[in-house]
Design a protein around this motif. Structure first.
Motif: not given
Length: 162
Positions: A69-74, A86-94, A99-101
Motif C-alpha cells: 500500500p505504501v508503493l501504491d500511495d507513492f 519535493t518531487r525529486s526527493g519523493v522519487e528518490l525515496i520511492y 529497489s530494496t523490495l
C-alpha cells in the motif's frame, strides 16, 4: 542306533532346519524394514530441506505485503506533486524502497494490453470496446499486481474489454 535315537536325530535336524529357515525369513523381513525405514527417512530429510528453503524464500512475504500500500500511495502521489524539489526527493525515496523490495524478489505484474487471466488478475469491471481485437484484453489497471519470487502475492485489479 536305536529307533528312538534316529527319530530324535531326525526331529532335531528338522527342528534345526525349520529354525534356520525361520531365521532367514526374519533376516529378510528385518532387511526390508531397514530399507523402507531408510528410504522414509531420506524422503523426510529431503522434504524438510525443501520446506526450509521455501520458508526462507517466502519469509519476507508478510512484510512486503504490508509495504505494497505504501508503493501504491507513492504511485498516486507522485503525479500530484508540483514542486520539483519535493518531487525529486519523493522519487528518490520511492526508487530506494522499490529497489530494496525488488532485491527481495518483488516483481511488478505487467497488465496493459495483456489477455485477462483469472489466476493473475481480478476483474473489477468490464467496458465495451470498438475493436474486436481488444475483447478479453485488459484495458485499464486499477491496482497493480505483484509477484514474490514468481508467486502471485497480490492480484492485479483490472478493467477488461468486452
Amino acid at each position: 542306533m536305536t529307533k528312538t535315537n534316529e527319530t530324535f536325530e531326525e526331529t532335531n535336524e528338522t527342528f534345526e532346519e525349520d529354525s534356520f529357515n525361520q531365521l532367514e525369513i526374519d533376516l529378510k523381513e528385518t532387511q526390508d524394514k531397514y530399507l523402507r525405514l531408510n528410504a522414509e527417512f531420506d524422503n523426510f530429510r529431503k522434504r524438510n530441506q525443501k520446506e526450509r528453503l521455501e520458508l526462507i524464500k517466502f519469509a519476507s512475504e508478510s512484510v512486503i505485503l504490508s509495504l505494497l500500500p505504501v508503493l501504491d500511495d507513492f504511485d498516486r502521489a507522485l503525479p500530484l506533486i508540483s514542486d520539483e524539489t519535493t518531487r525529486s526527493g519523493v522519487e528518490l525515496i520511492y526508487t530506494k524502497l522499490k529497489s530494496t523490495l525488488e532485491s527481495e524478489g518483488l516483481k511488478m505484474m505487467e497488465t496493459q494490453g495483456v489477455e485477462f487471466n483469472a489466476d493473475l488478475h481480478e476483474a473489477i469491471a468490464q467496458t465495451p470496446v470498438n475493436n474486436k481485437k481488444e475483447k478479453g484484453l485488459i484495458i485499464d489497471e486499477i491496482q497493480c499486481g505483484y509477484y514474490l519470487n514468481d508467486k502471485v502475492i497480490r492480484h492485479a485489479k483490472v478493467i477488461v474489454g468486452s
